[in-house]
Design a protein around this motif. Structure first.
Motif, mmCIF file in Angstrom:
data_model
loop_
_atom_site.group_PDB
_atom_site.id
_atom_site.type_symbol
_atom_site.label_atom_id
_atom_site.label_comp_id
_atom_site.label_asym_id
_atom_site.label_seq_id
_atom_site.Cartn_x
_atom_site.Cartn_y
_atom_site.Cartn_z
ATOM 1 N N CYS A 1 -4.557 3.088 1.883
ATOM 2 C CA CYS A 1 -3.209 3.649 2.007
ATOM 3 C C CYS A 1 -2.738 3.436 3.439
ATOM 4 O O CYS A 1 -3.516 3.571 4.376
ATOM 5 C CB CYS A 1 -3.220 5.152 1.732
ATOM 6 S SG CYS A 1 -3.508 5.591 0.013
ATOM 7 N N SER A 2 -1.474 3.111 3.595
ATOM 8 C CA SER A 2 -0.866 3.131 4.915
ATOM 9 C C SER A 2 -0.609 4.598 5.255
ATOM 10 O O SER A 2 -0.498 5.424 4.354
ATOM 11 C CB SER A 2 0.457 2.374 4.908
ATOM 12 O OG SER A 2 0.251 1.034 4.555
ATOM 13 N N HIS A 3 -0.512 4.905 6.545
ATOM 14 C CA HIS A 3 -0.271 6.301 6.891
ATOM 15 C C HIS A 3 0.538 6.426 8.167
ATOM 16 O O HIS A 3 0.547 5.529 9.001
ATOM 17 C CB HIS A 3 -1.593 7.070 7.035
ATOM 18 C CG HIS A 3 -2.410 6.613 8.192
ATOM 19 N ND1 HIS A 3 -3.218 5.511 8.136
ATOM 20 C CD2 HIS A 3 -2.523 7.096 9.455
ATOM 21 C CE1 HIS A 3 -3.798 5.331 9.308
ATOM 22 N NE2 HIS A 3 -3.397 6.275 10.127
ATOM 23 N N LEU B 1 2.339 4.701 1.164
ATOM 24 C CA LEU B 1 2.479 5.293 2.490
ATOM 25 C C LEU B 1 2.293 6.797 2.374
ATOM 26 O O LEU B 1 2.967 7.445 1.576
ATOM 27 C CB LEU B 1 3.866 4.977 3.073
ATOM 28 C CG LEU B 1 4.156 5.591 4.451
ATOM 29 C CD1 LEU B 1 3.198 5.031 5.511
ATOM 30 C CD2 LEU B 1 5.604 5.340 4.845
ATOM 31 N N GLN C 1 0.850 -1.194 0.000
ATOM 32 C CA GLN C 1 0.000 0.000 0.000
ATOM 33 C C GLN C 1 0.883 1.241 0.000
ATOM 34 O O GLN C 1 1.936 1.251 0.637
ATOM 35 C CB GLN C 1 -0.888 0.023 1.240
ATOM 36 C CG GLN C 1 -1.932 -1.055 1.291
ATOM 37 C CD GLN C 1 -2.815 -0.917 2.518
ATOM 38 O OE1 GLN C 1 -2.444 -0.316 3.509
ATOM 39 N NE2 GLN C 1 -3.984 -1.491 2.447
#
Length: 138
Positions: free
Chosen positions: A44-46, A21, A19
């Motif tokens: 999305c990673s965050h 970032l 995903q």
């Protein structure tokens, strides 16, 4: 021998596992929570930061695919954060979206000239924010 196994980095299986970032930067916890929820929804990673200095360090350490940057932070303003990121070879290519309540045309042009790829006005419309994120990650 299985001919379906390819070492292509663009295989759908690898794309699903990796995903993008996104670094979300805002000094308002409610805004950060809203951004985090949206990023989860669009897969999305965050990571998050609540001030400019932390944002610069996190961008260097984590090399995010995109930065959503509040332009009014308590320590460094958004323009200064963008300037520091653009001067550093490790972070200069990371796209930055200005997230701002400053909606005047001259403010928007200033952010773009500073190095932001796009800007989103607060309060933002979720669909517009999502479209901007997807465009910048594209």
């Amino acid at each position: 021998m299985n001919m379906n196994l390819q070492s292509s980095s663009n295989s759908p299986q690898q794309d699903q596992l990796r995903q993008p970032l996104v670094l979300a930067v805002d000094d308002n916890e409610d805004n950060l929570q809203l951004l985090a929820q949206l990023l989860i929804l669009i897969e999305c990673s965050h990571i998050t930061a609540t001030d400019g200095q932390t944002a610069v360090i996190m961008a260097q350490n984590y090399q995010p695919n995109l930065i959503l940057l509040d332009m009014m932070l308590p320590d460094l303003d958004g323009i200064e954060v963008v300037s520091r990121l653009k001067q550093n070879p490790e972070t200069m290519e990371i796209p930055i979206v200005a997230v701002t309540a400053m909606a005047r045309e001259e403010d928007q042009q200033r952010f773009l000239r500073a190095g932001c790829k796009e800007y989103i006005k607060k309060p933002y419309i979720i669909e517009e924010l999502e479209a901007t994120i997807r465009r910048c990650l594209g």
